[in-house]
Write a protein that holds these residues in place. Sequence first.
Motif: not given
Length: 395
Positions: A97-110, A242-251
């Motif tokens: 698992i890697t924590v990312t700055s939002g799911a969009t970053e995770a998608l881009w890196v993948a 409910h905190c989309t502005g935090w830009k927190m996701g993971y892969c």
Amino acid sequence: MSSSFISKLPNVEISIFTEMSAMANKHQAINLSQGFPEFDAPDFLKDKINQAIYEGKNQYSPSNGLPELLTQIANMVHRHYQVELSDEQKLNGQNNITVTSGATEALWVAIQTLVRPGDEVIIFDPAYDSYEPAIELAGGSCRHITLDAPSYAIDWTIVKQAINAKTRAIIINSPHNPTGTVLSQSDLIKLQDLVKQHNLYVISDEVYEHMTFDGIRHESVLRYPALFDRSFVVSSFGKTFHCTGWKMGYCAAPAALMSEFRKIHQYVNFCSFTPAQIAIAQMLKEQPSHITDLPNFYQQKRDVLVGALKDSRFKVLPSKGTYFLLLDYTAISDLNDRAFCEWLTKAKGVAAIPLSPFYPASQRESYHQKHQIIRLCFAKNDKTLLKAAAILNQL
């Protein structure tokens, strides 16, 4: 800019989400367009992030994510999907698992991890707008497969026919933005068979994983070991809490794939916001009921909006997941969906999202000739949903 400058993304325009939210603000319209909650993050989560900030925990975290957060993510995955994400079955998640700055970053890196110049990636239209630019920047191209209304179901025979020597990966999104459809166990098994047969990879966009309705189970790729073995699974804390502005996701991915993912992640965004990681780890550990309550929470909001529109001239399409609802406005207007959304925002005071921007530019004209569908976001307070529905009922 110099006239000789050549864009790397010549076909990319300003996001439709940015455009419609700006239009909604300008015309003081009820904003059911961009997919963000109107209500706030849980008080527990806000208290914990403030505590972390005031305790001075404001420096870099490890690039992969704080160990305590990785552990709590692995525990959550085990609770929901009965999967253990570590080579040694210790539920620590340190290798997977890697924590990312939002799911969009995770998608881009993948995508950058997988796609090489000349590769093709199969995507299903309508598709989230970040997939294709990331694939193009990696030197690849998209093989588009259109999903037809109202079911938007995947025909796996067509998928099999689309696979060729250049095919590298398939991107799936379930629950699906923008249609609200959910992939079934049968879908995942068929995907797994194709991946094994053709030696493919999968990127599974599961940011709405905790928002499925009417007792439907979310069929995560994580439930299918042979499929997960060749997959990146992307999730979003912003959607869940409910905190989309935090830009927190993971892969999540097998250790070998995750090792390659981390090589790129460290140079895109070395680490994500440390206080938020601390708060989310505590939220996952001490308030797990927030996640288990989400399906009912959002199903109630879906039902409020659907019920309020029952006497309208819109045809409401089924929403089995996410916090989006599709409406067919054929009985109301002959305008194409983009023009209809502009008129709806400016003249009537309700902002929605047209579906055509979720299709490649080359297909939008033909799309306009066949479909008249818009997307509403129901992650709003009931009062807002009822107010918007009252306007829509008058059309």
